[in-house]
Design an enzyme around this catalytic site. Structure first.
Site, PDB file in Angstrom:
ATOM      1  N   SER A   1     -64.236  39.412 -42.222  1.00  0.00           N
ATOM      2  CA  SER A   1     -64.535  38.083 -42.771  1.00  0.00           C
ATOM      3  C   SER A   1     -64.978  38.182 -44.229  1.00  0.00           C
ATOM      4  CB  SER A   1     -65.656  37.425 -41.962  1.00  0.00           C
ATOM      5  OG  SER A   1     -65.237  37.191 -40.646  1.00  0.00           O
TER       6      SER A   1
ATOM      7  N   SER B   1     -66.953  26.525 -35.927  1.00  0.00           N
ATOM      8  CA  SER B   1     -65.937  27.448 -36.446  1.00  0.00           C
ATOM      9  C   SER B   1     -66.166  27.703 -37.922  1.00  0.00           C
ATOM     10  CB  SER B   1     -64.537  26.837 -36.230  1.00  0.00           C
ATOM     11  OG  SER B   1     -63.613  27.397 -37.148  1.00  0.00           O
TER      12      SER B   1
ATOM     13  N   GLN C   1     -64.152  29.165 -39.794  1.00  0.00           N
ATOM     14  CA  GLN C   1     -62.895  28.948 -40.522  1.00  0.00           C
ATOM     15  C   GLN C   1     -62.766  27.493 -40.928  1.00  0.00           C
ATOM     16  OE1 GLN C   1     -59.740  30.627 -38.164  1.00  0.00           O
ATOM     17  NE2 GLN C   1     -60.420  32.718 -38.564  1.00  0.00           N
TER      18      GLN C   1
ATOM     19  N   ASP D   1     -65.765  37.077 -31.221  1.00  0.00           N
ATOM     20  CA  ASP D   1     -64.705  38.093 -31.278  1.00  0.00           C
ATOM     21  C   ASP D   1     -65.028  39.320 -30.413  1.00  0.00           C
ATOM     22  OD1 ASP D   1     -63.306  36.473 -33.001  1.00  0.00           O
ATOM     23  OD2 ASP D   1     -63.910  37.536 -34.806  1.00  0.00           O
TER      24      ASP D   1
ATOM     25  N   LYS E   1     -57.339  32.079 -29.896  1.00  0.00           N
ATOM     26  CA  LYS E   1     -57.445  33.235 -30.789  1.00  0.00           C
ATOM     27  C   LYS E   1     -56.051  33.904 -30.896  1.00  0.00           C
ATOM     28  CE  LYS E   1     -61.751  32.716 -31.819  1.00  0.00           C
ATOM     29  NZ  LYS E   1     -62.094  32.273 -33.176  1.00  0.00           N
TER      30      LYS E   1
ATOM     31  N   ARG F   1     -57.369  34.646 -25.119  1.00  0.00           N
ATOM     32  CA  ARG F   1     -58.143  35.832 -24.712  1.00  0.00           C
ATOM     33  C   ARG F   1     -58.756  35.697 -23.333  1.00  0.00           C
ATOM     34  NH1 ARG F   1     -60.516  37.530 -30.663  1.00  0.00           N
ATOM     35  NH2 ARG F   1     -58.607  38.605 -31.300  1.00  0.00           N
TER      36      ARG F   1
HETATM   37  C1  S3P Z   1     -63.657  34.138 -38.702  1.00  0.00           C
HETATM   38  C2  S3P Z   1     -64.181  33.180 -37.877  1.00  0.00           C
HETATM   39  C3  S3P Z   1     -63.963  33.164 -36.412  1.00  0.00           C
HETATM   40  C4  S3P Z   1     -63.454  34.515 -35.895  1.00  0.00           C
HETATM   41  C5  S3P Z   1     -62.385  35.076 -36.761  1.00  0.00           C
HETATM   42  C6  S3P Z   1     -62.870  35.258 -38.194  1.00  0.00           C
HETATM   43  C7  S3P Z   1     -63.900  34.019 -40.146  1.00  0.00           C
HETATM   44  O1  S3P Z   1     -63.009  32.186 -36.107  1.00  0.00           O
HETATM   45  O2  S3P Z   1     -63.008  34.379 -34.580  1.00  0.00           O
HETATM   46  O3  S3P Z   1     -61.959  36.328 -36.263  1.00  0.00           O
HETATM   47  O4  S3P Z   1     -63.706  34.994 -40.884  1.00  0.00           O
HETATM   48  O5  S3P Z   1     -64.299  32.926 -40.587  1.00  0.00           O
HETATM   49  P1  S3P Z   1     -63.454  30.650 -35.951  1.00  0.00           P
HETATM   50  O6  S3P Z   1     -64.109  30.272 -37.206  1.00  0.00           O
HETATM   51  O7  S3P Z   1     -62.220  29.845 -35.732  1.00  0.00           O
HETATM   52  O8  S3P Z   1     -64.359  30.628 -34.769  1.00  0.00           O
END
Ligand code: S3P
Length: 421
Positions: free
Chosen positions: A16, A160, A162, A308, A335, A339
């Site tokens: 990340s 989330s 993301q 994760d 994912k 999963r």
């Molecule tokens: C991540 C956020 C997570 C995680 C992903 C990486 C990130 O996803 O599962 O592997 O770097 O912001 P979500 O934000 O959709 O939960």
């Protein structure tokens, strides 16, 4: 036949943080240096996308130099951007692309083209963005037309990082402030790094607010080791009798350390040594010894902090005494693979008593795992989880695609051999 793990290792840089370093470096003024960068396929996808937009990036192994061109310095890509397998690249870059003065398109591999992008299209389009799913199914390919953005107050339905990061990045290009409130706290690497680069960002409980048009300034960043990669060794050492390992330089940010808290509740023997702050992130070395584990319940606000790691936590649960219930983890369905389905199918193949639910699973721990053929679904975390399962299985474990570990941990098998030697 159990195998003991011994020795001291480092895990690769946090995925990340590596993605975010590339992205913020690209839209900052001047040079950004990333030390400890994750040289895996996902982060390489982020590099490739910004190179296509005219950003010079030098990368050799775990060192990356990004020659940033400022908030408005990206140029129109000639070809469709290819994010490969990386959901983080797809969703975060969309936040940046939403506010550009040029047209762009983005796509990725078969897994990416099945994963929901409407979760970022909804808030971004509410900000005025013009992002369209080309096939009308809420997934990539996405076409992103030039747009003028305005700040919004967005209540995210999902915890989330993301979604949060995508909206915050778009907020850099919006008129007025942008804020986002999430239902539970997701990883906060974007917030920490945006501040380090000079963005005006405030936090109030579960709400983050960002002001537009800052001057972002290139940084030197030490990327800590990824706790999501350390998780495999935490599990492996815990379930393999006679093990004692040290994993150095692991990011233990409280929005990421759920696995440590759950492992402890299961009876794992883990010590955090030498706690320190590195590039605004909490870091520690982890001493892990084998232990007898017991089942637990995992749900609620801890879920985003270990999302994760659930595949490998499920494996620990399979080796524990008693029942483990995992709930509120519906996100696992979207994912790199579904999963819940991947874990249930493969643990069942190994003879574990496990039941999938809509938003999690119930695992009844047993004495031993059988050898089996594992369907990885080309999902790196499923491949690594079941490679660790082979350490405690009473027969051979065969993976259909071990090479998919390259997404986040290219040296995974080399580290495994080292810890077993
Ligand atoms: C991540 C956020 C997570 C995680 C992903 C990486 C990130 O996803 O599962 O592997 O770097 O912001 P979500 O934000 O959709 O939960």
């Amino acid at each position: 036949m159990a195998h003991a793990l011994r020795g001291k290792i480092q895990v690769p840089g946090d995925k990340s943080i590596s993605h975010r370093g590339i992205m913020l470096g690209a839209i900052a003024e001047g040079k950004t240096e990333l030390y400890g960068f994750l040289d895996g396929a996902d982060c390489r996808s982020s590099i490739a996308c910004f190179r296509q937009m005219g950003i010079e990036i030098l990368q050799e192994r775990d060192h990356a130099t990004i020659c940033g061109r400022g908030l408005h310095g990206l140029s129109q890509p000639r070809e469709t951007l290819d994010v490969g397998n990386s959901g983080t690249t797809a969703r975060l870059i969309s936040g940046i692309l939403a506010g550009q003065r040029f047209f762009s398109s983005l796509t990725g591999d078969a897994s990416i083209r099945r994963r929901p992008m409407d979760r970022i299209m909804n808030p971004l389009n509410t900000m005025g963005a013009r992002i369209r799913s080309r096939n009308g199914n809420g997934c990539a390919p996405l076409d992103i037309a030039p747009a003028v953005l305005r700040g919004i107050d967005y209540l995210s339905p999902v915890a989330s990082a993301q979604i949060k990061s995508s909206v915050l990045l778009a907020g850099l290009y919006a008129k007025g402030k942008t804020s986002l409130t999430e239902p539970a706290k997701s990883r906060d690497h974007s917030e920490r790094m945006l501040r380090a680069f000079g963005a005006d960002l405030t936090q109030d409980g579960l709400t983050v607010t960002i002001s537009p048009d800052p001057t972002l300034v290139g940084q030197k960043i030490q990327v800590p080791g990824d706790i999501s990669s350390a998780a495999y060794w935490i599990a492996a050492a815990s379930i393999s009798p006679g093990s004692e390992i040290i994993i150095e330089n692991v990011n233990v940010n409280p929005t990421r350390d759920g696995i440590l808290r759950v492992a402890k509740a299961m009876g794992a023997d883990i010590e955090r040594l030498n706690p320190r702050i590195v590039s605004r992130e909490p870091v520690a070395d982890l001493l892990v010894r084998s232990a007898s584990l017991r089942g637990t319940r995992i749900d609620g606000s801890i879920i985003p902090t270990l999302i994760d790691e659930i595949p490998v936590i499920a494996l620990m649960a399979a080796c524990a005494e008693g029942e483990t219930i995992i709930a509120d983890a519906r996100e696992l369905r979207v994912k790199e693979s579904d999963r819940i389905e991947s874990i249930v199918t493969n643990l069942s193949a190994m003879g574990v008593s496990v039941t999938g639910t809509e938003d999690g699973m119930i695992i009844r721990g047993g004495p031993s795992l059988k050898g089996a053929e594992i369907a990885t679904r080309h999902d790196h975390r499923i491949a690594m989880t079941f490679s660790i399962a082979s350490l405690v299985a009473d027969g051979p474990v065969l993976l259909d695609d071990p090479s998919c570990v390259r997404i986040s941990y290219p040296d995974f098998y080399r580290s495994l051999r080292f810890l077993l030697s």
